[in-house]
Design a protein around this motif. Structure first.
Motif, PDB file in Angstrom:
ATOM      1  N   HIS A 132       1.142  -0.879   0.030  1.00  0.00           N
ATOM      2  CA  HIS A 132      -0.464  -0.122   0.153  1.00  0.00           C
ATOM      3  C   HIS A 132       0.596   1.504   0.128  1.00  0.00           C
ATOM      4  N   ALA A 133       0.634   1.841  -1.034  1.00  0.00           N
ATOM      5  CA  ALA A 133       1.137   2.839  -1.076  1.00  0.00           C
ATOM      6  C   ALA A 133       1.802   4.281  -0.260  1.00  0.00           C
ATOM      7  N   ASP A 134       0.346   4.646   0.145  1.00  0.00           N
ATOM      8  CA  ASP A 134      -0.619   5.526   0.748  1.00  0.00           C
ATOM      9  C   ASP A 134      -0.995   4.174   2.459  1.00  0.00           C
ATOM     10  N   ALA A 135      -0.737   4.296   3.154  1.00  0.00           N
ATOM     11  CA  ALA A 135      -1.269   4.044   4.318  1.00  0.00           C
ATOM     12  C   ALA A 135      -1.023   4.472   5.601  1.00  0.00           C
ATOM     13  N   LEU A 136      -1.212   4.182   6.754  1.00  0.00           N
ATOM     14  CA  LEU A 136      -1.168   4.676   8.315  1.00  0.00           C
ATOM     15  C   LEU A 136      -1.486   2.992   9.086  1.00  0.00           C
ATOM     16  N   MET A 137       0.277   2.348   9.098  1.00  0.00           N
ATOM     17  CA  MET A 137       0.077   0.997   9.876  1.00  0.00           C
ATOM     18  C   MET A 137      -0.579   1.711  10.858  1.00  0.00           C
ATOM     19  N   ILE A 138      -1.251   0.395  11.950  1.00  0.00           N
ATOM     20  CA  ILE A 138      -2.018   0.868  13.213  1.00  0.00           C
ATOM     21  C   ILE A 138      -1.432  -1.179  13.269  1.00  0.00           C
ATOM     22  N   ASP A 139      -0.239  -1.236  14.405  1.00  0.00           N
ATOM     23  CA  ASP A 139       0.028  -2.275  15.435  1.00  0.00           C
ATOM     24  C   ASP A 139      -0.050  -1.806  16.288  1.00  0.00           C
ATOM     25  N   VAL A 140      -1.254  -3.085  16.952  1.00  0.00           N
ATOM     26  CA  VAL A 140      -1.099  -3.770  18.348  1.00  0.00           C
ATOM     27  C   VAL A 140      -1.561  -4.028  18.780  1.00  0.00           C
ATOM     28  N   GLY A 141       0.136  -5.036  19.371  1.00  0.00           N
ATOM     29  CA  GLY A 141       0.526  -5.705  19.757  1.00  0.00           C
ATOM     30  C   GLY A 141      -0.124  -5.935  21.582  1.00  0.00           C
ATOM     31  N   SER A 142       0.593  -6.746  22.495  1.00  0.00           N
ATOM     32  CA  SER A 142      -0.280  -7.027  23.380  1.00  0.00           C
ATOM     33  C   SER A 142      -0.112  -5.823  24.604  1.00  0.00           C
ATOM     34  N   THR A 143       1.117  -5.003  23.865  1.00  0.00           N
ATOM     35  CA  THR A 143       2.033  -3.981  25.178  1.00  0.00           C
ATOM     36  C   THR A 143       1.505  -2.437  24.717  1.00  0.00           C
ATOM     37  N   THR A 144       2.055  -2.667  23.041  1.00  0.00           N
ATOM     38  CA  THR A 144       2.128  -1.314  22.575  1.00  0.00           C
ATOM     39  C   THR A 144       1.689  -1.033  21.122  1.00  0.00           C
ATOM     40  N   VAL A 172       2.635   4.451  20.513  1.00  0.00           N
ATOM     41  CA  VAL A 172       1.404   4.072  21.981  1.00  0.00           C
ATOM     42  C   VAL A 172       2.224   3.325  23.795  1.00  0.00           C
ATOM     43  N   TYR A 173       2.721   3.190  24.461  1.00  0.00           N
ATOM     44  CA  TYR A 173       2.165   2.513  25.366  1.00  0.00           C
ATOM     45  C   TYR A 173       0.533   1.708  25.634  1.00  0.00           C
ATOM     46  N   THR A 174       0.309   1.517  24.869  1.00  0.00           N
ATOM     47  CA  THR A 174      -0.893   0.812  25.039  1.00  0.00           C
ATOM     48  C   THR A 174      -1.602  -0.432  24.307  1.00  0.00           C
ATOM     49  N   GLY A 175      -2.078  -1.588  24.868  1.00  0.00           N
ATOM     50  CA  GLY A 175      -2.075  -2.837  24.371  1.00  0.00           C
ATOM     51  C   GLY A 175      -3.393  -3.405  24.631  1.00  0.00           C
ATOM     52  N   ALA A 176      -3.227  -4.585  23.959  1.00  0.00           N
ATOM     53  CA  ALA A 176      -4.511  -5.564  24.022  1.00  0.00           C
ATOM     54  C   ALA A 176      -4.029  -6.187  24.916  1.00  0.00           C
ATOM     55  N   GLY A 291      -1.505  -6.564  14.831  1.00  0.00           N
ATOM     56  CA  GLY A 291      -1.319  -7.474  15.704  1.00  0.00           C
ATOM     57  C   GLY A 291      -2.419  -7.654  16.468  1.00  0.00           C
ATOM     58  N   VAL A 292      -2.556  -8.173  17.642  1.00  0.00           N
ATOM     59  CA  VAL A 292      -3.439  -9.540  18.689  1.00  0.00           C
ATOM     60  C   VAL A 292      -4.327  -8.420  19.389  1.00  0.00           C
ATOM     61  N   GLY A 293      -4.248  -6.901  18.913  1.00  0.00           N
ATOM     62  CA  GLY A 293      -5.363  -6.060  19.497  1.00  0.00           C
ATOM     63  C   GLY A 293      -5.598  -5.567  17.900  1.00  0.00           C
ATOM     64  N   ALA A 294      -5.241  -5.985  16.654  1.00  0.00           N
ATOM     65  CA  ALA A 294      -6.262  -5.464  15.565  1.00  0.00           C
ATOM     66  C   ALA A 294      -7.320  -4.299  15.823  1.00  0.00           C
TER      67      ALA A 294
END
Length: 338
Positions: A132-144, A172-176, A291-294
């Motif tokens: 995706h040439a233009d996008a905003l990746m938001i990867d929400v893991g267990s912690t961040t 961002v220090y927030t995760g699922a 991420g697990v918090g997608a």
């Protein structure tokens, strides 16, 4: 069998993704490095053996475990992880990813330890940019949560180190799973009033999402704060302690209301970071949730009014995005910069 392996060594989870031809396998192992750092070599050997019983042609790793309190400095932590991985792999070709998007030898990685530290998000972002040439990746893991802009096919992050990414709103220090509920909000609604929360590790975000049905008990892969099982009933008991109460003082629906509020606050934190990061660019490119918090990333995208596009991976690969991305990069051959 051959194939290649991407390895993501975190402070609380170790993930491996194997690619061979059209086949892919994913293994994720909860392992808290600070509890027994000397066991890391064994854990890596077991994870790699499970994901690829026959030797792989090459392995690439990234690490965030260096931030663990098991190490006095990040340099020490990176060196320890590299040593453990090298010993675990028994002579198989091993590369490490830098924050510049380079795959380098382990010898070079040791010399450039601070450039190897916390580069996991770079792997995912490079792959997203290729799709995706233009996008905003938001990867929400267990912690961040990583909030990474992609512009014209390039990773357009303003920060590269952890501290710079925090300052830029890209980390961002927030995760699922592992976030202390007291870190999500200073007060919560209780009986039509605002109640300050106890700043203790009574409950974590996994409890909120278990209560609300966003996660199944099997998805609660970290330790519970009280050592008891990951059930909805016990999650409610843990969450009640956030306001110094218990199951005799708060009804289930009252605890559920607290959980719903905290969930909304988490989404709001991710949304705010996404708005800040997006403010540096024109247009409204789609969100790529990982991420697990997608599910939190998708909700933030809805609040932003953004479309959501998925990487063409399995759900397990998207949950282990940095490892899956490293495997994809290895399989495609050397490339990079970002």
């Amino acid at each position: 069998m051959g194939g290649v392996i991407g390895l993501d060594v975190g402070g609380a989870n170790t993930k491996a993704v194997w690619r061979g031809g059209g086949e892919r396998r994913v293994v994720s192992r909860p392992f808290e490095v600070w509890r027994d750092r000397e066991a890391l070599e064994v854990v890596l050997r077991e994870v790699v053996g499970e994901v690829a019983p026959d030797p792989a042609e090459a392995v690439a790793l990234t690490t965030t475990a260096e931030l663990s309190e098991a190490f006095r400095t990040k340099r020490e932590g990176v060196g320890f992880v590299l040593d453990a991985a090298e010993a675990a792999l028994g002579g198989r070709p091993l590369l490490a990813l830098t924050r510049a998007g380079e795959l380098v030898s382990i010898a070079e990685a040791r010399e450039r330890a601070l450039e190897v530290a916390a580069a996991n998000w770079v792997a995912s972002a490079i792959v997203v940019a290729a799709v995706h040439a233009d996008a905003l990746m938001i990867d929400v893991g267990s912690t961040t949560a990583d909030v990474i802009p992609i512009a014209s096919g390039r990773v357009a992050a303003a920060g590269r180190t952890d501290i710079d990414r925090l300052l830029a709103g890209e980390l961002v220090y927030t995760g699922a799973l592992r976030t202390n509920l007291a870190a999500i909000a200073p007060r919560v609604p209780v009986r039509d009033e605002w109640c300050p929360v106890a700043s203790e590790l009574f409950a974590i975000s996994a409890d909120v999402h278990l209560i609300l049905g966003h996660l199944a008990p099997g998805d609660y892969t970290c330790a519970t704060p009280d050592g008891r099982p990951a059930t909805v009933e016990l999650a409610r008991e843990r969450a009640a302690r956030l306001v110094c109460a218990d199951s005799e003082q708060l009804a289930a629906d009252e605890v559920d209301a607290i959980a719903a509020f905290l969930h909304a606050e988490q989404v709001a934190q991710i949304e705010a970071a996404a708005r800040r990061v997006s403010g540096r660019f024109e247009g409204a490119p789609p969100v790529v949730p990982l991420g697990v918090g997608a599910f939190l990333a998708r909700e933030a995208a809805g609040r932003l009014g953004r479309a959501v596009v998925e990487l063409p991976w399995t759900a397990a690969e998207r949950d282990a995005a940095p490892a899956a991305a490293l495997a994809a990069l290895l399989a495609a051959g050397p490339r990079l910069p970002c």
